[in-house]
Scaffold this active site. Structure first.
Site, mmCIF file in Angstrom:
data_model
loop_
_atom_site.group_PDB
_atom_site.id
_atom_site.type_symbol
_atom_site.label_atom_id
_atom_site.label_comp_id
_atom_site.label_asym_id
_atom_site.label_seq_id
_atom_site.Cartn_x
_atom_site.Cartn_y
_atom_site.Cartn_z
ATOM 1 N N VAL A 89 -1.583 -2.699 -3.838
ATOM 2 C CA VAL A 89 -1.341 -4.272 -4.544
ATOM 3 C C VAL A 89 -1.835 -5.249 -3.946
ATOM 4 O O VAL A 89 -1.911 -5.217 -2.657
ATOM 5 C CB VAL A 89 0.193 -4.155 -4.636
ATOM 6 N N VAL A 127 0.883 -1.366 0.035
ATOM 7 C CA VAL A 127 -0.043 -0.101 -0.061
ATOM 8 C C VAL A 127 0.817 1.182 -0.103
ATOM 9 O O VAL A 127 2.187 1.046 0.568
ATOM 10 C CB VAL A 127 -0.917 -0.064 1.309
ATOM 11 N N ASP A 154 14.413 3.805 -11.009
ATOM 12 C CA ASP A 154 14.191 3.788 -9.638
ATOM 13 C C ASP A 154 14.449 2.306 -9.006
ATOM 14 O O ASP A 154 13.541 1.735 -8.447
ATOM 15 C CB ASP A 154 12.548 3.780 -9.363
ATOM 16 N N ASN A 193 11.960 -2.555 -5.176
ATOM 17 C CA ASN A 193 11.285 -2.592 -6.617
ATOM 18 C C ASN A 193 12.191 -3.901 -7.120
ATOM 19 O O ASN A 193 12.012 -4.033 -8.418
ATOM 20 C CB ASN A 193 11.736 -1.572 -7.374
ATOM 21 N N ASP A 230 8.089 -2.666 -10.780
ATOM 22 C CA ASP A 230 7.910 -1.232 -10.654
ATOM 23 C C ASP A 230 8.466 -0.105 -11.711
ATOM 24 O O ASP A 230 9.380 0.243 -11.462
ATOM 25 C CB ASP A 230 8.169 -0.679 -9.506
#
Ligand SMILES: Cn1cc(CCO)c2c3c(c(-c4ccccc4Cl)cc21)C(=O)NC3=O
Length: 290
Positions: A25, A19, A138, A143, A178
């Protein structure tokens, strides 16, 4: 609503696995194929807003990046009920951040062989992204997602030379996820990622070596897996890390690996190795040494 949403009709929601300000998700089972998926639902961004741009860039990036063993697989995306929804491959092993955190609680961290495996696998994913003309922007532990190898059947072929199936002997597969900050290398619209992993030149809006910003972030990511203390978001220590000063580690790395990571953090992006160079670097190759 009388009409079930596609999300509700096609999927059984098992639980919320993430979240953030972006939305949430969920781990879901698709009723039709019985497979697990990770589904991100976010409130539909205002038309024409920066958030809409980010959300669309993520879907464009997934659409351009087909299949690769070290990039989280995209399946579908749609809009309904004032929400945007993206359906991705579910990685059952959590994120690299989860594993680093769990190990740290037991005073543990990734050892050299695991660090090389992590670095090689994520470099393969980055090589694929970079040769597709894109940059991630990122890269960081939260990730990078982990899939545990399906139980190896006895007739499993050994590591193939070229087309790596992504399944190393250890059975752990790292996947870059991501893609919300992904942009094109040639005509970048840079949305800065997490400042803790941000290369100095990007902060100065020098976008001439963007793929090397991913290499820089990967260098810091590997150091965190090696047990480095949490990274600064700014200040003197932030700058020290960008003068190729490796932070102190709770373990002694061999010179070859330590030098390679130092090169990845070089203040001069041109001096950092490319993802392609990392994939064939002798320190990381799986060929049995000697
Ligand atoms: C918080 N979180 C936890 C997980 C499961 C790790 O075991 C996860 C996943 C994803 C994502 C994700 C990230 C960004 C965009 C879309 C998704 Cl579905 C987020 C995830 C994703 O794309 N695949 C995942 O497994």
């Amino acid at each position: 609503a009388l009409m079930l949403s596609r999300y509700e009709s096609e999927f059984l929601e098992l639980g919320r696995i993430g979240v953030g300000e972006f939305g949430a998700v969920y781990s879901c089972v698709k009723r039709l194929d019985g497979c697990m998926y990770a589904i991100k639902r976010l409130r539909r961004p205002l038309a024409g807003s920066a958030n809409e741009q980010l959300a669309l860039k993520e879907v464009y990036a997934h659409a351009v990046l087909g299949h690769h063993p070290h990039v989280v697989q995209y399946y579908s995306a749609w809009a309904e009920d004032d929400h945007m929804i993206i359906q991705n491959e579910y990685c059952d092993g959590g994120s690299l951040l989860d594993v680093i955190t769990e190990k740290k609680e037991q005073g543990e961290f990734f050892r050299e062989p695991e660090l090389r495996d992590l670095l090689l696998q994520v470099s393969m994913g980055l090589k694929y992204i970079h040769t597709s003309g894109l940059v991630h922007l990122d890269i960081k532990p939260s990730n990078i997602f982990i899939c545990h190898r399906p139980s190896a059947s006895t007739d499993e072929a050994g590591d193939s030379e070229e087309e790596d199936d992504g399944y190393p002997s250890s059975g752990v597969v790292f996947k870059i996820g991501d893609l919300g900050h992904v942009t094109s290398t040639s005509s970048p619209q840079v949305e800065e990622g997490d400042s803790r992993f941000l290369a100095c030149e990007v902060l100065r809006e020098d976008y001439t070596h963007l793929p090397k910003a991913d290499i820089f972030a990967l260098g810091l990511t590997v150091l965190l897996a090696a047990g480095a203390a949490p990274l600064p978001q700014n200040g003197d220590e932030w700058h020290r890390l960008r003068q190729a000063e490796l932070p102190s580690l709770p373990q002694e790395l061999t010179a070859p690996l330590s030098n390679l990571i130092q090169m990845m953090l070089d203040p001069d992006p041109a001096a950092r190795p490319s993802a392609s160079a990392l994939c064939k670097h002798p320190v990381l190759c799986r060929e049995r040494s000697g």
